[in-house]
Design a protein around this motif. Structure first.
Motif, PDB file in Angstrom:
ATOM      1  N   UNK A 206     -41.878  14.271  10.771  1.00 55.31           N
ATOM      2  CA  UNK A 206     -40.579  15.310  10.836  1.00 55.31           C
ATOM      3  C   UNK A 206     -40.041  14.452  12.311  1.00 55.31           C
ATOM      4  N   UNK A 207     -40.857  14.943  13.981  1.00 54.59           N
ATOM      5  CA  UNK A 207     -39.698  14.542  14.834  1.00 54.59           C
ATOM      6  C   UNK A 207     -40.221  13.224  15.164  1.00 54.59           C
ATOM      7  N   UNK A 208     -40.877  12.113  13.835  1.00 52.29           N
ATOM      8  CA  UNK A 208     -40.654  10.697  15.245  1.00 52.29           C
ATOM      9  C   UNK A 208     -40.511   9.615  13.982  1.00 52.29           C
ATOM     10  N   UNK A 209     -39.647   8.567  14.141  1.00 49.24           N
ATOM     11  CA  UNK A 209     -38.915   7.901  12.925  1.00 49.24           C
ATOM     12  C   UNK A 209     -39.648   6.206  13.441  1.00 49.24           C
ATOM     13  N   UNK A 210     -39.963   5.090  13.142  1.00 47.27           N
ATOM     14  CA  UNK A 210     -38.709   4.062  13.349  1.00 47.27           C
ATOM     15  C   UNK A 210     -38.821   2.867  12.457  1.00 47.27           C
ATOM     16  N   UNK A 211     -38.250   1.490  12.958  1.00 54.02           N
ATOM     17  CA  UNK A 211     -37.871   0.643  12.210  1.00 54.02           C
ATOM     18  C   UNK A 211     -38.536  -0.510  12.514  1.00 54.02           C
ATOM     19  N   UNK A 212     -38.981  -1.372  11.161  1.00 50.22           N
ATOM     20  CA  UNK A 212     -39.405  -2.025  10.952  1.00 50.22           C
ATOM     21  C   UNK A 212     -40.632  -2.359  12.205  1.00 50.22           C
ATOM     22  N   UNK A 213     -41.500  -2.775  12.541  1.00 45.61           N
ATOM     23  CA  UNK A 213     -42.830  -2.805  12.992  1.00 45.61           C
ATOM     24  C   UNK A 213     -42.666  -2.584  14.073  1.00 45.61           C
ATOM     25  N   UNK A 214     -41.991  -1.392  14.787  1.00 50.09           N
ATOM     26  CA  UNK A 214     -41.368  -1.592  16.404  1.00 50.09           C
ATOM     27  C   UNK A 214     -43.136  -0.413  16.613  1.00 50.09           C
ATOM     28  N   UNK A 215     -43.387  -0.007  16.246  1.00 50.68           N
ATOM     29  CA  UNK A 215     -44.347   1.040  15.747  1.00 50.68           C
ATOM     30  C   UNK A 215     -45.294   1.500  15.214  1.00 50.68           C
ATOM     31  N   UNK A 216     -46.174   1.981  15.328  1.00 47.56           N
ATOM     32  CA  UNK A 216     -47.291   2.555  14.288  1.00 47.56           C
ATOM     33  C   UNK A 216     -46.562   3.097  13.298  1.00 47.56           C
ATOM     34  N   UNK A 217     -46.857   2.536  11.776  1.00 43.99           N
ATOM     35  CA  UNK A 217     -46.336   3.624  10.232  1.00 43.99           C
ATOM     36  C   UNK A 217     -46.147   2.966   9.540  1.00 43.99           C
ATOM     37  N   UNK A 218     -45.928   0.834   9.877  1.00 42.90           N
ATOM     38  CA  UNK A 218     -46.418   0.697   8.134  1.00 42.90           C
ATOM     39  C   UNK A 218     -47.076  -0.522   8.610  1.00 42.90           C
ATOM     40  N   UNK A 219     -47.777  -0.455   7.927  1.00 48.79           N
ATOM     41  CA  UNK A 219     -49.031  -2.141   8.052  1.00 48.79           C
ATOM     42  C   UNK A 219     -48.592  -3.551   6.697  1.00 48.79           C
ATOM     43  N   UNK A 220     -48.426  -4.549   8.192  1.00 49.29           N
ATOM     44  CA  UNK A 220     -47.536  -5.533   7.159  1.00 49.29           C
ATOM     45  C   UNK A 220     -48.591  -6.049   7.000  1.00 49.29           C
ATOM     46  N   UNK A 221     -48.609  -7.141   5.975  1.00 51.03           N
ATOM     47  CA  UNK A 221     -49.136  -7.389   4.869  1.00 51.03           C
ATOM     48  C   UNK A 221     -48.912  -9.341   5.100  1.00 51.03           C
ATOM     49  N   UNK A 222     -47.935  -9.310   4.489  1.00 48.42           N
ATOM     50  CA  UNK A 222     -46.922 -10.584   4.049  1.00 48.42           C
ATOM     51  C   UNK A 222     -47.008 -11.179   5.862  1.00 48.42           C
ATOM     52  N   UNK A 223     -46.805 -12.912   5.382  1.00 47.00           N
ATOM     53  CA  UNK A 223     -46.210 -12.896   5.874  1.00 47.00           C
ATOM     54  C   UNK A 223     -44.797 -14.084   6.131  1.00 47.00           C
ATOM     55  N   UNK A 224     -43.949 -14.038   4.773  1.00 42.99           N
ATOM     56  CA  UNK A 224     -42.609 -14.328   4.533  1.00 42.99           C
ATOM     57  C   UNK A 224     -41.862 -13.444   4.545  1.00 42.99           C
ATOM     58  N   UNK A 225     -41.952 -11.980   3.812  1.00 44.05           N
ATOM     59  CA  UNK A 225     -40.984 -10.528   3.585  1.00 44.05           C
ATOM     60  C   UNK A 225     -41.624  -9.870   5.074  1.00 44.05           C
ATOM     61  N   UNK A 226     -41.269 -10.262   5.792  1.00 45.73           N
ATOM     62  CA  UNK A 226     -41.263 -10.030   7.541  1.00 45.73           C
ATOM     63  C   UNK A 226     -39.863  -8.701   7.941  1.00 45.73           C
ATOM     64  N   UNK A 227     -40.262  -7.331   8.337  1.00 46.48           N
ATOM     65  CA  UNK A 227     -39.577  -6.379   7.575  1.00 46.48           C
ATOM     66  C   UNK A 227     -38.455  -7.253   9.355  1.00 46.48           C
ATOM     67  N   UNK A 228     -37.241  -7.255   9.994  1.00 43.83           N
ATOM     68  CA  UNK A 228     -36.048  -8.014  10.526  1.00 43.83           C
ATOM     69  C   UNK A 228     -36.060  -9.100  10.706  1.00 43.83           C
ATOM     70  N   UNK A 229     -36.611  -9.739   9.178  1.00 46.03           N
ATOM     71  CA  UNK A 229     -36.314 -11.238   9.044  1.00 46.03           C
ATOM     72  C   UNK A 229     -34.691 -11.325   8.707  1.00 46.03           C
ATOM     73  N   UNK A 230     -34.390 -12.703   9.226  1.00 44.74           N
ATOM     74  CA  UNK A 230     -33.143 -12.846   8.345  1.00 44.74           C
ATOM     75  C   UNK A 230     -32.939 -13.112   7.028  1.00 44.74           C
ATOM     76  N   UNK A 231     -32.157 -12.953   5.898  1.00 48.23           N
ATOM     77  CA  UNK A 231     -31.803 -12.726   4.951  1.00 48.23           C
ATOM     78  C   UNK A 231     -31.315 -14.303   4.367  1.00 48.23           C
ATOM     79  N   UNK A 232     -31.252 -14.486   3.821  1.00 49.11           N
ATOM     80  CA  UNK A 232     -30.742 -15.760   3.505  1.00 49.11           C
ATOM     81  C   UNK A 232     -31.185 -16.598   2.051  1.00 49.11           C
ATOM     82  N   UNK A 233     -29.746 -17.037   1.234  1.00 47.58           N
ATOM     83  CA  UNK A 233     -28.573 -16.930   1.738  1.00 47.58           C
ATOM     84  C   UNK A 233     -28.197 -15.663   1.524  1.00 47.58           C
ATOM     85  N   UNK A 234     -26.844 -15.238   1.667  1.00 46.36           N
ATOM     86  CA  UNK A 234     -26.281 -14.109   1.500  1.00 46.36           C
ATOM     87  C   UNK A 234     -24.900 -14.337  -0.092  1.00 46.36           C
ATOM     88  N   UNK A 235     -24.368 -12.658  -0.875  1.00 50.64           N
ATOM     89  CA  UNK A 235     -23.444 -12.771  -1.806  1.00 50.64           C
ATOM     90  C   UNK A 235     -22.619 -13.307  -1.124  1.00 50.64           C
TER      91      UNK A 235
END
Length: 373
Positions: A206-235
């Motif tokens: 509705x009237x709320x939105x969020x990127x990554x883990x910057x607010x309540x909305x997503x429960x993080x479990x991994x220590x590897x696949x972390x929202x916002x982390x740099x991805x390597x390598x690339x195509x």
């Protein structure tokens, strides 16, 4: 259907993707940080107690039972999570060595900006206030969906110079009404303070939105696949191709995100007003944004869709979890292709294989009045 330009159904489906919401933002409380880690790439992560992450401090989740789901409990597609059958490699994500019982949260965003509004990720039909947001997408007609899988090729387009906002990425979106979740990658100097490609998730309700883990909305479990982390390598064009393999699955009432073999975490259904039961539309899209008056940046690899294999960006292995609870390849008659600025970006003709739906997309970017040559 949808291969030769705009149709009434395509127009209606675009309207299903329209929304404009105020972004929310919540900084990590310094008193909750157990350890701070800086990576070789210059990113800073705060290690916080699992229960202290923003989502689990949300009032609606005070009595929430944490999901600890084994991968074997998921519905299975016809392929595995180790890589695509067409010989393309998965990307790597570095594990952040937080202490046991904690999860990492990215804190090194560009300090001069506020959270990017989610309506800048998905195209708005309001042509008077579009902010030069464009997409090249495949959208499935409304039905009942309990999840999806897809492979997304990873690129790091050079956005060139230009005042912010300036953004390029690729995402897959599940939605129902005013609720939606998305996952993919982005290059966004205004958000991250660099010109690198980042793993990114987002949600709106509705009237709320969020990127990554910057607010309540997503429960993080991994220590590897972390929202916002740099991805390597690339195509690289004419070089090796790299992908992330994504699954979003309705599991035990919540929307679970898996990347490759890693369970990233989940969006609690309690926080998604219109997706407590199911999604009704899925879309796969390349997206860009430029400030008004600025030329559009490259999308995907920067190559048009008809360049094809090893050159153009793609989505592959795309399947949906339908009302039967099983993975299924979308029928071509149920999808539409959309390029909101066809002078600059295009979508190749989708096709299906045993692995799922596949298509190429992208473009070098341009001014709308100056088509790509």
């Amino acid at each position: 259907m949808g291969y030769k330009g705009w149709t009434i159904k395509t127009f209606l489906l675009l309207h299903l993707l329209i929304f404009s919401v105020d972004p929310t933002k919540e900084e990590v409380d310094n008193n909750l940080i157990i350890k701070t880690i800086q990576t070789a790439d210059g990113q800073t992560f705060a290690c916080v107690s699992f229960k202290s992450q923003p989502s689990l401090r949300h009032p609606l989740l005070m009595n929430h039972t944490t999901q600890l789901m084994p991968p074997i409990s998921f519905p299975h597609s016809t392929d595995d999570d180790e890589g695509s059958k067409f010989g393309i490699s998965n990307v790597e994500m570095s594990e952040i060595e937080c202490p046991p019982g904690t999860v990492p949260i990215l804190t090194s965003y560009n300090g001069s900006m506020s959270t990017r509004s989610f309506d800048k990720i998905i195209y708005s039909e309001n042509r008077n206030d579009k902010g030069n947001r464009q997409m090249a997408a495949v959208v499935i007609v409304p039905s009942t969906f309990y999840g999806l899988q897809t492979s997304i090729s990873i690129w790091e387009p050079d956005l060139g110079t230009g005042r912010p906002p300036r953004f390029s990425g690729a995402i897959v979106v599940l939605k129902n009404g005013g609720s939606r979740v998305a996952v993919g990658w982005s290059v966004d100097p205004h958000l991250y303070g660099d010109n690198l490609v980042h793993f990114e998730i987002a949600w709106v309700d509705n009237d709320k939105s969020c990127i990554n883990l910057r607010c309540a909305g997503f429960v993080q479990m991994s220590k590897k696949a972390i929202p916002g982390i740099i991805i390597r390598p690339v195509s690289t064009v004419n070089g090796k191709q790299y992908i992330i393999r994504v699954k979003i699955i309705k599991f035990m009432g919540d929307w679970v995100l898996k990347v490759g073999e890693e369970i990233v975490g989940y969006w609690p259904s309690k926080l998604l007003t219109h997706m407590s039961e199911a999604a009704d539309v899925i879309s796969w899209m390349g997206v860009v944004e430029a400030a008004p008056g600025e030329p559009f940046p490259p999308m995907g690899s920067g190559q048009p869709a008809d360049e094809g294999e090893t050159k153009a960006a793609f989505f592959a292995d795309a399947k949906v979890i339908d009302a039967s609870g099983s993975f299924a390849t979308p029928a071509l008659k149920t999808i539409n292709t959309v390029a909101t600025e066809p002078n600059c970006y295009d979508v190749g003709r989708p096709y299906t294989t045993d692995d799922g739906l596949q298509f190429y997309y992208g473009g070098a970017g341009c001014s709308p009045s100056q088509p790509i040559k």
